[in-house]
Write an enzyme that holds these catalytic residues in place. Structure first.
Site, short mmCIF file in Angstrom:
data_model
loop_
_atom_site.label_atom_id
_atom_site.label_comp_id
_atom_site.label_asym_id
_atom_site.label_seq_id
_atom_site.Cartn_x
_atom_site.Cartn_y
_atom_site.Cartn_z
N ARG A 96 -0.28 21.47 6.19
CA ARG A 96 -1.49 20.75 6.59
C ARG A 96 -2.65 21.64 6.99
O ARG A 96 -3.81 21.34 6.70
CB ARG A 96 -1.19 19.85 7.78
CG ARG A 96 -0.50 18.64 7.35
CD ARG A 96 -0.34 17.68 8.47
NE ARG A 96 0.47 16.61 7.92
CZ ARG A 96 1.00 15.64 8.61
NH1 ARG A 96 0.80 15.59 9.91
NH2 ARG A 96 1.71 14.72 8.03
N HIS A 132 -5.20 16.41 10.60
CA HIS A 132 -4.67 15.81 9.37
C HIS A 132 -5.73 15.95 8.29
O HIS A 132 -6.90 15.61 8.51
CB HIS A 132 -4.33 14.34 9.60
CG HIS A 132 -3.48 13.77 8.51
ND1 HIS A 132 -3.97 13.52 7.24
CD2 HIS A 132 -2.17 13.44 8.48
CE1 HIS A 132 -2.99 13.04 6.49
NE2 HIS A 132 -1.88 12.98 7.22
N HIS A 145 -5.20 15.11 14.84
CA HIS A 145 -4.08 14.21 14.55
C HIS A 145 -2.94 14.33 15.55
O HIS A 145 -2.44 13.32 16.03
CB HIS A 145 -3.59 14.54 13.14
CG HIS A 145 -2.50 13.65 12.62
ND1 HIS A 145 -2.61 12.27 12.59
CD2 HIS A 145 -1.27 13.94 12.10
CE1 HIS A 145 -1.51 11.77 12.08
NE2 HIS A 145 -0.67 12.75 11.79
N GLU A 164 6.41 15.26 1.65
CA GLU A 164 5.18 15.61 2.35
C GLU A 164 5.04 17.12 2.31
O GLU A 164 6.01 17.84 2.02
CB GLU A 164 5.22 15.11 3.80
CG GLU A 164 4.93 13.62 3.91
CD GLU A 164 4.72 13.16 5.34
OE1 GLU A 164 3.93 13.79 6.07
OE2 GLU A 164 5.35 12.16 5.73
N ARG A 184 3.21 21.65 12.84
CA ARG A 184 4.23 20.60 12.73
C ARG A 184 4.35 20.12 11.29
O ARG A 184 3.36 19.81 10.64
CB ARG A 184 3.85 19.42 13.62
CG ARG A 184 4.80 18.26 13.56
CD ARG A 184 4.30 17.12 14.39
NE ARG A 184 3.11 16.54 13.82
CZ ARG A 184 3.09 15.52 12.95
NH1 ARG A 184 4.23 14.97 12.57
NH2 ARG A 184 1.97 15.04 12.47
C1 SIN Z 1 1.04 10.95 7.33
O1 SIN Z 1 1.56 9.91 6.96
O2 SIN Z 1 0.37 11.67 6.59
C2 SIN Z 1 1.20 11.35 8.77
C3 SIN Z 1 2.62 11.58 9.09
C4 SIN Z 1 2.75 12.59 10.21
O3 SIN Z 1 1.76 13.04 10.76
O4 SIN Z 1 3.89 12.96 10.53
#
Ligand code: SIN
Length: 550
Positions: A307, A261, A368, A144, A403
């Site tokens: 993000r 998000h 989010h 991620e 975060r």
């Molecule tokens: C996601 O799956 O993109 C969200 C995961 C998160 O916010 O930690």
């Protein structure tokens, strides 16, 4: 909140402010039905469930939740849970990535504590029956944004949250020391003359008033995405825990940091379903309405930039192309693999007739995760004796000003365990002794007109989205404060007897606090971006804003 104050808690409401009221409802401890418990856990996400299991090793636990046990952000989590599980990764790298994302506001000791506890607690989940996806026998790790290594464990593809929650719920349901109450709306925390938390007043599924006297109370009430028109959060995420903690005198911290998000499904009229970041981790590309892949021009990590960077890049590209959204391009994915690896998103696309082999997926950012919350220490304690907090409701300073994806399930697990253990510290031999001899609170009738709370709620969500959203500026924040203040005058002076009224009051309180926090941070850091103060200013703002009632 003064600019020079270092971590100083300030009171934003004076005695004559309409929001000054200590409790939202009238209370009479003599005539109200009463329950007793050693440890009361409020909330059924990963943090609340894990805390209940931990506390139940020592004492009787009552876990209450606002709707059903499955109504939580945890249940909806797709991406996974971040932890160092492979030898090619290291604690030091996970710590460094977390500190970097947090832009100078993480507490390094907390970061180290959470990250080092991760593997052990994931092992416990597995021992408890939870199964992560595996590749060649090893847990399959994905990527991620902001993570320098693949370190996100997932389960049943993109259904990680549901699988974790189900496994914990089964254990909680089977535990002889845990009782459960669903559809129980906690209205307020009760405190005694020494500001000790002594339980809660709430409303059960029949909408009867109940007092729960508790030796220890643990808030795991989650976040507040519902304060925004566009959100990935479930209906229950209205920030009740934070608002009631504030009324009780708890210190709240870092409320200006709401994480958006970057990619939620954008189809007018449909709810904003999350499209997990791991899709980008596995090769999805962001393109604008002209088909142009734009992320490289904003950040060297392109689709895997942090993000906040991706959300702002999308916003700016939407403006440039005069479009309401951008797209995720996964036309190069193998369809069979996609269906297996991302079953939720695959089903979602089918529902809206999106054929991933030829169509693009329309997306835009949504609220989010609330990074700030009730201030806690390394043991999960708040400033109020006998009140503890964990999960999204708490501010541990793990995340700093931003975060990292999938660090929050990890935090919920670790601090659920820690706070659950701490919350058994105060023991009573006779539960009936918890009863406070007399607790009475009477609210005078209001002579102001009644507003339609459903209308206020919708308008508040639109206002927060417009004025306290991904980007902010002084004029918009001032306007928001004025409008929220107006609604407060007509809503906070009433006594409601249904959840939608209490939720509206909690949302107004928290919206005010979040907007004031955003107004005070005259710089851009992490997820807080000010058009009028686009630079980071360590000299003035490398510190936390705390808010508490006097
Ligand atoms: C996601 O799956 O993109 C969200 C995961 C998160 O916010 O930690």
């Amino acid at each position: 909140m003064t600019e020079s104050a270092e971590n100083q808690a300030t009171d934003c409401y004076s005695q004559d402010h309409p929001d000054f009221r200590r409790y939202l409802v009238n209370i009479d401890s003599i005539s109200t039905h009463q329950l007793f418990t050693d440890c009361l856990v409020i909330g059924s996400g990963i943090a609340g469930l894990r805390a209940a299991l931990e506390a139940a090793e020592q004492c009787k636990v009552l876990l209450v939740c606002k709707k059903r046990l499955c109504d939580s952000n945890t249940w909806k989590a797709q991406g996974g849970i971040a932890s160092v599980l492979h030898e090619l990764d290291s604690f030091d790298e996970h710590i460094a990535d977390t500190l970097k994302a947090g832009c100078g506001l993480c507490d390094p000791d907390i970061v180290s504590l959470v990250i080092r506890q991760g593997p052990r607690l994931l092992e416990q989940l597995i021992a408890g029956g939870m199964e992560f996806d595996r590749k060649g026998g090893e847990i399959d790790m994905t990527r991620e944004g902001g993570h320098s290594k693949p370190r996100v464990a997932h389960a049943h593809g993109d259904e990680t949250g549901r699988i974790i929650a189900q496994s914990l719920i089964e254990r909680v349901q089977a535990h002889k020391n845990i009782s459960l109450l669903e559809d129980f709306f906690v209205i307020d925390l009760l405190t005694d003359e020494d500001q000790r938390c002594i339980g809660v007043v709430g409303s059960d599924s029949q909408r009867r008033s109940q007092i729960i006297w508790a030796a220890n109370t643990l808030l795991a009430t989650g976040g507040a995405g519902q304060l925004y028109r566009e959100t990935t959060n479930p209906d229950v995420a209205t920030g009740d825990g934070l608002a009631m903690a504030y009324r009780a005198g708890a210190i709240l911290r870092d409320l200006e940091f709401m994480q958006f998000h970057p990619t939620t499904l954008y189809i007018a009229g449909a709810s904003r379903a999350l499209i997990t970041e791991t899709l980008r981790g596995e090769g999805a590309i962001l393109v604008d309405s002209k088909g142009h892949a734009f992320m490289k021009q904003y950040h060297e990590a392109a689709e895997l930039a942090p993000r906040d960077v991706v959300s702002r890049a999308i916003l700016s590209q939407m403006l440039k192309t005069e479009s309401t959204h951008v797209y995720l391009d996964i036309r190069h994915f193998d369809k069979a693999h996609f269906q297996k690896r991302f079953p939720l998103i695959s089903e979602l696309c089918e529902t809206f007739d999106i054929d991933i082999r030829k169509d693009l997926i329309p997306v835009r950012p949504s609220a989010h995760y609330l990074v700030g919350g009730v201030k806690t220490n390394e043991a999960g304690e708040t400033n109020l004796p006998h009140l503890f907090a964990c999960g999204e409701a708490a501010s541990t300073c793990l995340h700093g000003a931003n975060r990292l994806g999938s660090n929050s399930l990890l935090e919920g697990l670790v601090f659920g365990m820690i706070a659950g253990r701490t919350a058994t510290r105060h023991k009573v031999t006779n539960l009936a002794d918890l009863r406070h001899p007399l607790l009475q609170y009477a609210i005078p009738d209001s002579d102001r007109s009644r507003l339609d709370t459903a209308d206020v709620r919708n308008s508040l969500r639109a206002l927060m989205w417009r004025n306290v959203g991904i980007t902010r500026k002084a004029k918009h924040l001032e306007e928001a404060l004025e409008i929220i203040g107006f609604w407060q005058r007509y809503v906070m002076d009433k006594v409601f007897d249904q959840p939608d009224g209490w939720e509206c009051q909690n949302m107004l309180t928290l919206a005010m606090l979040m907007t004031q926090s955003a107004q005070n941070r005259l710089e851009s850091r992490g997820v807080h971006y000010r058009w009028d103060h686009p630079d980071l200013s360590d000299a003035h703002f490398k510190r936390h804003f705390e808010i508490a009632r006097a």
